[in-house]
Write a protein that holds these residues in place. Structure first.
Motif, mmCIF file in Angstrom:
data_model
loop_
_atom_site.group_PDB
_atom_site.id
_atom_site.type_symbol
_atom_site.label_atom_id
_atom_site.label_comp_id
_atom_site.label_asym_id
_atom_site.label_seq_id
_atom_site.Cartn_x
_atom_site.Cartn_y
_atom_site.Cartn_z
ATOM 1 N N ALA A 127 0.913 -1.190 0.085
ATOM 2 C CA ALA A 127 -0.077 -0.007 0.173
ATOM 3 C C ALA A 127 0.829 1.241 -0.085
ATOM 4 C CB ALA A 127 -0.861 -0.126 1.291
ATOM 5 N N ALA A 128 1.961 1.282 0.798
ATOM 6 C CA ALA A 128 2.870 2.540 0.748
ATOM 7 C C ALA A 128 3.586 2.631 -0.561
ATOM 8 C CB ALA A 128 3.935 2.200 1.891
ATOM 9 N N LEU A 129 3.934 1.538 -1.231
ATOM 10 C CA LEU A 129 4.597 1.613 -2.269
ATOM 11 C C LEU A 129 3.628 2.015 -3.538
ATOM 12 C CD1 LEU A 129 6.641 -1.265 -3.676
ATOM 13 C CD2 LEU A 129 5.306 0.009 -5.130
ATOM 14 N N ALA A 130 2.656 1.616 -3.412
ATOM 15 C CA ALA A 130 1.558 2.197 -4.577
ATOM 16 C C ALA A 130 1.168 3.665 -4.285
ATOM 17 C CB ALA A 130 0.265 1.547 -4.349
ATOM 18 N N GLU A 131 1.246 4.121 -2.825
ATOM 19 C CA GLU A 131 0.839 5.429 -2.610
ATOM 20 C C GLU A 131 2.177 6.653 -3.110
ATOM 21 O OE1 GLU A 131 0.174 8.467 1.175
ATOM 22 O OE2 GLU A 131 0.082 6.357 1.329
ATOM 23 N N VAL A 132 3.354 5.963 -3.054
ATOM 24 C CA VAL A 132 4.550 6.876 -3.537
ATOM 25 C C VAL A 132 4.525 6.843 -4.955
ATOM 26 C CG1 VAL A 132 6.900 6.891 -3.810
ATOM 27 C CG2 VAL A 132 6.047 6.244 -1.646
ATOM 28 N N VAL A 133 4.013 5.726 -5.692
ATOM 29 C CA VAL A 133 4.225 5.934 -7.104
ATOM 30 C C VAL A 133 2.850 6.739 -7.831
ATOM 31 C CG1 VAL A 133 3.844 4.287 -9.003
ATOM 32 C CG2 VAL A 133 5.412 3.709 -7.389
ATOM 33 N N ALA A 134 1.921 6.555 -6.994
ATOM 34 C CA ALA A 134 0.723 7.376 -7.475
ATOM 35 C C ALA A 134 0.731 8.746 -7.335
ATOM 36 C CB ALA A 134 -0.498 7.026 -6.873
ATOM 37 N N ALA A 135 1.678 9.237 -6.697
ATOM 38 C CA ALA A 135 1.793 10.677 -6.516
ATOM 39 C C ALA A 135 3.142 11.236 -7.455
ATOM 40 C CB ALA A 135 2.457 11.150 -5.086
ATOM 41 N N ALA A 136 3.686 10.487 -8.275
ATOM 42 C CA ALA A 136 4.895 10.649 -9.139
ATOM 43 C C ALA A 136 4.541 10.875 -10.482
ATOM 44 C CB ALA A 136 5.864 9.547 -8.899
ATOM 45 N N ASP A 137 5.411 11.824 -11.187
ATOM 46 C CA ASP A 137 5.342 12.249 -12.711
ATOM 47 C C ASP A 137 6.055 11.252 -13.183
ATOM 48 O OD1 ASP A 137 3.674 14.551 -12.308
ATOM 49 O OD2 ASP A 137 5.461 15.369 -11.327
ATOM 50 N N VAL A 138 7.103 10.783 -12.622
ATOM 51 C CA VAL A 138 8.283 9.932 -13.386
ATOM 52 C C VAL A 138 8.446 8.636 -12.361
ATOM 53 C CG1 VAL A 138 10.764 9.519 -13.933
ATOM 54 C CG2 VAL A 138 9.508 11.632 -14.525
ATOM 55 N N VAL A 139 8.553 7.425 -12.722
ATOM 56 C CA VAL A 139 8.669 6.178 -11.858
ATOM 57 C C VAL A 139 9.659 5.282 -12.401
ATOM 58 C CG1 VAL A 139 7.524 4.186 -10.751
ATOM 59 C CG2 VAL A 139 6.069 6.137 -11.102
ATOM 60 N N HIS A 140 10.724 5.210 -11.644
ATOM 61 C CA HIS A 140 11.868 4.304 -12.006
ATOM 62 C C HIS A 140 11.788 3.196 -11.001
ATOM 63 C CE1 HIS A 140 15.617 2.850 -13.360
ATOM 64 N NE2 HIS A 140 16.060 2.849 -12.087
ATOM 65 N N VAL A 141 12.242 2.083 -11.610
ATOM 66 C CA VAL A 141 12.369 0.837 -10.699
ATOM 67 C C VAL A 141 13.537 -0.246 -11.401
ATOM 68 C CG1 VAL A 141 9.726 0.540 -10.394
ATOM 69 C CG2 VAL A 141 10.787 -0.759 -12.166
ATOM 70 N N GLY A 142 13.930 -1.105 -10.615
ATOM 71 C CA GLY A 142 15.011 -1.610 -11.195
ATOM 72 C C GLY A 142 15.584 -2.613 -10.172
ATOM 73 N N SER A 143 16.540 -3.676 -10.831
ATOM 74 C CA SER A 143 17.398 -4.300 -9.942
ATOM 75 C C SER A 143 16.751 -5.376 -9.212
ATOM 76 C CB SER A 143 18.422 -3.705 -9.128
ATOM 77 O OG SER A 143 19.506 -4.126 -8.881
ATOM 78 N N ILE A 144 17.176 -5.520 -7.929
ATOM 79 C CA ILE A 144 16.743 -6.811 -7.102
ATOM 80 C C ILE A 144 15.362 -6.734 -6.884
ATOM 81 C CG2 ILE A 144 16.814 -7.784 -4.790
ATOM 82 C CD1 ILE A 144 19.940 -7.329 -5.037
#
Length: 306
Positions: free
Chosen positions: A106-123
């Motif tokens: 839920a916290a992860l989704a909240e952070v992403v929902a507020a962003a104009d750019v989202v980066h993920v990667g690696s492990i």
């Protein structure tokens, strides 16, 4: 500079050789990307896991000093993740990991929902239980933000290459920008032509696929365009964080070009090849600074401008 950039993934301690012993240095691929963006003046938030221990305090201090906003949960193990680094004769780094990735979905989704750019990667994109939450967040962000992915190959974490490739290529298809090293791409597709794999990945969804070639520079695939940029000559201290610096600086350049929010993909598609080349050259310059000094130590905007 006002674009809201969310980076999701591991922050950890790199245990590196130093003066005949070992030394703890803060790092982690997504954390390095967030630090790069913040040092370049961007509003970057890192969603990660960090324990309330000495190593967690070291990593938090490094992130905060660089200007990164940190949203962190404590991992179930109660200890901050680590990667023990071995350096080859050319300064190239290899890693042995002790990593837990279990952020609250839920916290992860909240952070992403507020962003104009989202980066993920690696492990963070391949290690459960958090990887499933990362994939869900990426699906939710698609077409609402610029979505960036760096599929760092981690054979020590995912020894089953076929399973890792299947998951990674699902995330590639969800992304607008993919940055991958030639070494990592060769692990996912051994023996294949790197340009052909990059073209194949681009055909599944990304508007831009950039393959970094170490000292030889990078090539960028955008539709029918293939843009090649040269590497920046530099005396190498080590390669820790070089690819992450490239990713962060590339995103910085793309934000400057207007690739943010719901219209980001359309901007990427419409950019001229010269603008793509400029962005890749900016990223290569930033990575060259990082490899010229020990550890993951990306440049500030002032340093890069100089």
């Amino acid at each position: 500079m006002s674009a809201r950039i969310a980076v999701v993934g591991e922050a950890l301690v790199d245990v590196v050789p130093a003066d005949g012993g070992m030394r703890d240095l803060p790092g982690g691929s997504p954390a390095n990307v967030a630090v790069t963006l913040a040092r370049l003046g961007r509003q970057a938030v890192l969603m990660t896991t960090l324990a309330h221990d000495a190593r967690g305090a070291l990593v938090r201090g490094w992130l905060h000093a660089s200007g990164v906003d940190v949203v962190a949960s404590a991992p179930a193990t109660g200890r901050t993740s680590s990667a023990t680094v071995a350096l080859g004769p050319d300064g190239a780094a290899s890693y042995a990991f002790d990593v837990t990735w279990d952020p609250p979905a839920a916290a992860l989704a909240e952070v992403v929902a507020a962003a104009d750019v989202v980066h993920v990667g690696s492990i963070a994109t391949v290690l459960e239980p958090g990887a499933t939450a990362v994939e869900a967040a990426l699906r939710a962000a698609r077409r609402r933000a610029l979505v960036s992915f760096d599929p760092n190959a981690r054979p020590a974490i995912t020894p089953d290459a076929d399973a890792a490739r299947t998951r990674v290529e699902r995330l590639v298809a969800l992304s607008d920008v993919v940055k991958v090293s030639a070494e990592d791409l060769a692990w996912y597709h051994p023996g294949a032509d790197l340009l052909e794999v990059a073209r194949a990945w681009a055909a599944t969804g990304p508007a831009l696929v950039v393959v970094t070639l170490g000292a030889e520079g990078a090539l960028a695939v955008r539709g029918a365009d293939v843009v090649r940029v040269l590497g920046v000559p530099v005396v190498v201290a080590d390669t820790i964080g070089a690819g992450d610096t490239f990713t962060g600086a590339l995103l910085d350049a793309l934000v400057d070009l207007g690739a943010v929010g719901p219209g980001a993909r359309d901007v990427l598609v419409s950019l001229g090849a010269d603008r793509i080349a400029e962005a890749a050259r900016w990223a290569a310059r930033a990575a060259a600074v990082t490899v010229s000094r020990p550890g993951a130590d990306p440049p500030t905007r002032a340093e890069l401008g100089a």
